[in-house]
Scaffold this active site. Sequence first.
Site, PDB file in Angstrom:
ATOM      1  N   GLU A   1       0.835  -1.212   0.000  1.00 40.75           N
ATOM      2  CA  GLU A   1       0.000   0.000   0.000  1.00 40.75           C
ATOM      3  C   GLU A   1       0.863   1.253   0.000  1.00 40.75           C
ATOM      4  OE1 GLU A   1      -1.943  -0.369   3.774  1.00 40.75           O
ATOM      5  OE2 GLU A   1      -3.436  -1.746   3.026  1.00 40.75           O
ATOM      6  N   PRO A   2       1.704   1.444  -0.989  1.00 40.98           N
ATOM      7  CA  PRO A   2       2.563   2.625  -0.977  1.00 40.98           C
ATOM      8  C   PRO A   2       1.807   3.874  -1.432  1.00 40.98           C
ATOM      9  CG  PRO A   2       2.903   1.406  -2.992  1.00 40.98           C
ATOM     10  CD  PRO A   2       1.887   0.625  -2.189  1.00 40.98           C
TER      11      PRO A   2
ATOM     12  N   ARG B   1       3.303   7.640  -0.475  1.00 46.28           N
ATOM     13  CA  ARG B   1       4.323   8.670  -0.607  1.00 46.28           C
ATOM     14  C   ARG B   1       5.435   8.304  -1.595  1.00 46.28           C
ATOM     15  NH1 ARG B   1       5.339  12.182   3.867  1.00 46.28           N
ATOM     16  NH2 ARG B   1       4.384  10.578   5.161  1.00 46.28           N
TER      17      ARG B   1
ATOM     18  N   TYR C   1       3.700  18.846  10.721  1.00 47.56           N
ATOM     19  CA  TYR C   1       4.674  17.796  11.075  1.00 47.56           C
ATOM     20  C   TYR C   1       6.115  18.331  11.146  1.00 47.56           C
ATOM     21  CZ  TYR C   1       0.868  15.109   8.826  1.00 47.56           C
ATOM     22  OH  TYR C   1      -0.337  14.605   8.420  1.00 47.56           O
TER      23      TYR C   1
ATOM     24  N   CYS D   1      -3.408  34.272   8.460  1.00 51.14           N
ATOM     25  CA  CYS D   1      -3.170  35.006   9.709  1.00 51.14           C
ATOM     26  C   CYS D   1      -2.824  34.071  10.859  1.00 51.14           C
ATOM     27  CB  CYS D   1      -4.384  35.854  10.035  1.00 51.14           C
ATOM     28  SG  CYS D   1      -4.715  36.993   8.699  1.00 51.14           S
ATOM     29  N   GLU D   2      -1.729  33.375  10.742  1.00 50.24           N
ATOM     30  CA  GLU D   2      -1.237  32.514  11.820  1.00 50.24           C
ATOM     31  C   GLU D   2       0.278  32.482  11.750  1.00 50.24           C
ATOM     32  OE1 GLU D   2      -2.794  28.826  12.935  1.00 50.24           O
ATOM     33  OE2 GLU D   2      -4.751  29.172  12.025  1.00 50.24           O
TER      34      GLU D   2
ATOM     35  N   TYR E   1       0.274  13.922   0.158  1.00 45.80           N
ATOM     36  CA  TYR E   1      -0.290  14.600   1.316  1.00 45.80           C
ATOM     37  C   TYR E   1      -0.172  16.123   1.188  1.00 45.80           C
ATOM     38  CZ  TYR E   1       0.235   9.772   2.812  1.00 45.80           C
ATOM     39  OH  TYR E   1       0.193   8.402   2.855  1.00 45.80           O
TER      40      TYR E   1
END
Length: 422
Positions: free
Chosen positions: A275-276, A278, A318, A346-347, A375
């Site tokens: 199940e690759p 990335r 992450y 605005c963060e 992702y």
Amino acid sequence: MHHFSYKDGVLHAEDVSLTRIAAEVGTPFYCYSTATLERHYKVLAQAFAGQDATICFAVKANSNQAVLATMARLGAGMDVVSEGELRRARAAGVPADKIIFAGVGKSPEEMAYALQEGIFSFNVESEPELVALSEVAANLGVTARVALRVNPDVDAKTHAKISTGKSENKFGIPYLKAVALYNEARELPGLAVQGIHMHIGSQITDLAPFRDAFRLMRDLTLELRREGHDIHHLDIGGGLGVPYRGSNDVPPHPDEYAALVKETLGDLDAKLYLEPGRMIVGNAGILVVRTLFAKEGAGKRFTIVDGAMNDLIRPTLYEAYHEVWPVQEARASEPPVLQDIVGPVCETGDYLAVERKLPPFEAGDVMAVMTAGAYGAVMSSTYNTRLLVPEVLVNGRDYAVVRPRPSYDDLIGLDRLPPWLA
Ligand code: LLP
């Protein structure tokens, strides 16, 4: 290996200049390379050529129809985690019997839909889920093929938020309880329990955790067969990492991974499922953004670009590192300046790169945030009422917009006023 490189001083995706796409599509946008996608699939397929293995692309990594259709044409199956992903895989032409349905929380409606589609197998993660699936299948008068996801309590040595094989993680059935649950499953109607699934995490850059997990999988297969279970498929998960820092981090080559699988599981006469996500799509995609302003802060520069955390959340979620390449190669030869590449949201957590020595970008300069194919777009949002970022697929000299930028009317029009405000 990927197909983003400089030609005549301009960064290209295969044979298409990113300056051209930026002018025609506007920034920000995701850009994927067909040749890179194909290469990664083929390298992995080749590595497993001597083994009976099916590659099920993890749709969660990138679910654009064009990416899925590219995979489907190469013969890939798919690993899905929701009815939505299952529908996407089917719409892209993936045969149902090459689809695996994973995930800790499937609703009865999702189970019924997948059973009616005739998917290959469900990866079941708990006793209550097993009971629920048995009921849904029995009511429909069909048999659900099942693998139980077993949690081997192995540390994948990756970021805590993407480590899934430790006993404290929500995933799978505790290894020591597995045999009892297989025995229980045998008694339930509507189920054919025939496989074992393990997935210990993502962006794994060391083979040792895989070795530990595969050895446990082997022991469990033998034990279950001794108990009379007909275990004929092993789903070994995904998780192989990609080099986010160029030659500074080198994940194991698919050949080494395949050799390890052969060494640990090869004599079990079981069909393998991979199940690759990335490793197929990670460095087949980039996020292209344009500089709005360069501003001098106290001690460092802030390059404010038109892409933001809502477009690519990995850096802030992450602490992920993505290389940044100028689209104009000449910029790269200028003395680098310490800077943050930040977006308009605005963060303070809205950044794409932090404290990097990068070229002195000026307003209008376009840059590529590398290794953003996995992702990236799938985790994007419309926070700050920013439009979902478009996606482009390049194939040799051609490119196509494979998800257009929506309009503001599309976005705001999703809301409805209640009667008392209309
Ligand atoms: N199989 C299962 C059961 C999974 O949970 C995952 C990923 C995969 C396969 C594919 O793993 P891969 O080959 O892509 O490592 N959003 C995070 C990654 C989350 C991974 C979730 N599960 C990130 O951006 O790093």
